[in-house]
Design a protein around this motif. Structure first.
Motif, PDB file in Angstrom:
ATOM      1  N   GLU A 101     -41.575 -41.079 -14.103  1.00  0.00           N
ATOM      2  CA  GLU A 101     -40.484 -41.995 -14.415  1.00  0.00           C
ATOM      3  C   GLU A 101     -40.894 -43.191 -15.273  1.00  0.00           C
ATOM      4  O   GLU A 101     -40.039 -43.820 -15.891  1.00  0.00           O
ATOM      5  N   THR A 102     -42.204 -43.501 -15.313  1.00  0.00           N
ATOM      6  CA  THR A 102     -42.629 -44.693 -16.042  1.00  0.00           C
ATOM      7  C   THR A 102     -43.664 -44.439 -17.137  1.00  0.00           C
ATOM      8  O   THR A 102     -43.832 -45.279 -18.015  1.00  0.00           O
ATOM      9  N   GLY A 103     -44.423 -43.356 -17.040  1.00  0.00           N
ATOM     10  CA  GLY A 103     -45.528 -43.141 -17.960  1.00  0.00           C
ATOM     11  C   GLY A 103     -46.794 -43.874 -17.551  1.00  0.00           C
ATOM     12  O   GLY A 103     -47.769 -43.905 -18.290  1.00  0.00           O
ATOM     13  N   TRP A 104     -46.800 -44.447 -16.361  1.00  0.00           N
ATOM     14  CA  TRP A 104     -47.969 -45.133 -15.817  1.00  0.00           C
ATOM     15  C   TRP A 104     -48.506 -44.330 -14.632  1.00  0.00           C
ATOM     16  O   TRP A 104     -47.728 -43.898 -13.773  1.00  0.00           O
ATOM     17  N   ALA A 117     -42.056 -38.763 -18.525  1.00  0.00           N
ATOM     18  CA  ALA A 117     -41.645 -37.359 -18.648  1.00  0.00           C
ATOM     19  C   ALA A 117     -40.148 -37.230 -18.423  1.00  0.00           C
ATOM     20  O   ALA A 117     -39.497 -36.362 -18.997  1.00  0.00           O
ATOM     21  N   ASP A 118     -39.614 -38.090 -17.552  1.00  0.00           N
ATOM     22  CA  ASP A 118     -38.189 -38.075 -17.230  1.00  0.00           C
ATOM     23  C   ASP A 118     -37.500 -39.210 -17.986  1.00  0.00           C
ATOM     24  O   ASP A 118     -37.198 -40.262 -17.421  1.00  0.00           O
ATOM     25  N   ILE A 171     -37.722 -49.183  -7.749  1.00  0.00           N
ATOM     26  CA  ILE A 171     -39.060 -48.610  -7.814  1.00  0.00           C
ATOM     27  C   ILE A 171     -38.922 -47.147  -8.215  1.00  0.00           C
ATOM     28  O   ILE A 171     -37.886 -46.520  -7.959  1.00  0.00           O
ATOM     29  N   PRO A 172     -39.933 -46.567  -8.846  1.00  0.00           N
ATOM     30  CA  PRO A 172     -39.907 -45.125  -9.101  1.00  0.00           C
ATOM     31  C   PRO A 172     -39.958 -44.386  -7.766  1.00  0.00           C
ATOM     32  O   PRO A 172     -40.791 -44.698  -6.907  1.00  0.00           O
ATOM     33  N   MET A 173     -39.071 -43.417  -7.601  1.00  0.00           N
ATOM     34  CA  MET A 173     -38.959 -42.729  -6.319  1.00  0.00           C
ATOM     35  C   MET A 173     -38.248 -41.408  -6.512  1.00  0.00           C
ATOM     36  O   MET A 173     -37.396 -41.283  -7.385  1.00  0.00           O
ATOM     37  N   GLY A 174     -38.586 -40.422  -5.684  1.00  0.00           N
ATOM     38  CA  GLY A 174     -37.903 -39.146  -5.763  1.00  0.00           C
ATOM     39  C   GLY A 174     -38.306 -38.226  -4.632  1.00  0.00           C
ATOM     40  O   GLY A 174     -39.056 -38.601  -3.727  1.00  0.00           O
ATOM     41  N   GLY A 175     -37.798 -37.014  -4.707  1.00  0.00           N
ATOM     42  CA  GLY A 175     -38.014 -36.032  -3.657  1.00  0.00           C
ATOM     43  C   GLY A 175     -39.455 -35.567  -3.551  1.00  0.00           C
ATOM     44  O   GLY A 175     -40.228 -35.617  -4.506  1.00  0.00           O
ATOM     45  N   ILE A 176     -39.780 -35.114  -2.360  1.00  0.00           N
ATOM     46  CA  ILE A 176     -41.098 -34.552  -2.078  1.00  0.00           C
ATOM     47  C   ILE A 176     -40.985 -33.040  -2.187  1.00  0.00           C
ATOM     48  O   ILE A 176     -40.165 -32.422  -1.498  1.00  0.00           O
ATOM     49  N   LEU A 200     -44.000 -52.817 -11.204  1.00  0.00           N
ATOM     50  CA  LEU A 200     -43.482 -51.879 -12.198  1.00  0.00           C
ATOM     51  C   LEU A 200     -42.144 -51.324 -11.702  1.00  0.00           C
ATOM     52  O   LEU A 200     -42.094 -50.623 -10.690  1.00  0.00           O
ATOM     53  N   LEU A 201     -41.053 -51.657 -12.416  1.00  0.00           N
ATOM     54  CA  LEU A 201     -39.711 -51.228 -12.004  1.00  0.00           C
ATOM     55  C   LEU A 201     -38.998 -50.538 -13.161  1.00  0.00           C
ATOM     56  O   LEU A 201     -39.340 -50.736 -14.326  1.00  0.00           O
TER      57      LEU A 201
END
Length: 177
Positions: free
Chosen positions: A93-96, A133-134, A71-76, A55-56
């Protein structure tokens, strides 16, 4: 040979990064003024379905003015475990919603100048829970065959080092089986 940091001071700092100047002593005794950037750690995940697709998200990065698969990624967030952040980022970022995440790799994408820990996880599958959501994160969301990883890198469609490393790591692990 290990370099010795004699001093380290901030040149600029905000909520995103800390640009620093370090006085580094080399093994031969010479000194070097070295700039470095420290960033908060982040987390992401490679979600793989039962057809070996990942999933990308397809997104534009204005800094490099390039489009690419990531890949979906972000801050902690404060108080959040890396695995929780990875799950949250995938869903936002994906809805999954990824199934159980397990550690895949700890990466430092540009360790010669940047301290930016990337905690990367992998999940076998996900459940669709709705729209992302984003919505501003990507132009498309798709399940991309893992086997396409090196071709996408060759074409410049994967330029994110964390995405490339994760995809190639999984591909190598699959081929070893």
């Amino acid at each position: 040979m290990q370099w010795t940091v004699r001093s380290d001071r901030s040149l600029y700092s905000d909520q995103w990064l800390d640009l620093r100047l370090a006085d580094v002593e080399l093994p031969d005794g010479r000194h070097l003024d070295h700039r470095l950037i420290r960033m908060a750690p982040s987390a992401g995940a490679l979600v793989v379905d039962d057809r070996d697709r990942v999933l990308l998200i397809w997104r534009h990065r204005f800094i490099t003015d390039r489009w690419g698969w990531e890949i979906p990624m972000g801050g902690i967030a404060d108080g959040e475990a890396p695995v929780e952040a990875a799950a949250r980022e995938v869903e936002e970022e994906t809805g999954w919603r990824p199934h159980q995440l397990r550690p895949l790799a700890y990466l430092q994408p540009t360790s010669g100048i940047l301290d930016a820990a990337h905690h990367v996880f992998v999940a076998d599958g996900a459940t669709r829970v709705g729209d992302p959501a984003d919505g501003f994160e990507s132009a498309r969301i798709a399940w991309i065959p893992l086997e396409d990883a090196s071709g996408l890198i060759d074409k410049g469609e994967i330029v994110s080092s964390t995405t490339a490393t994760g995809m190639l790591y999984l591909l190598c692990a699959k081929r070893r089986r």
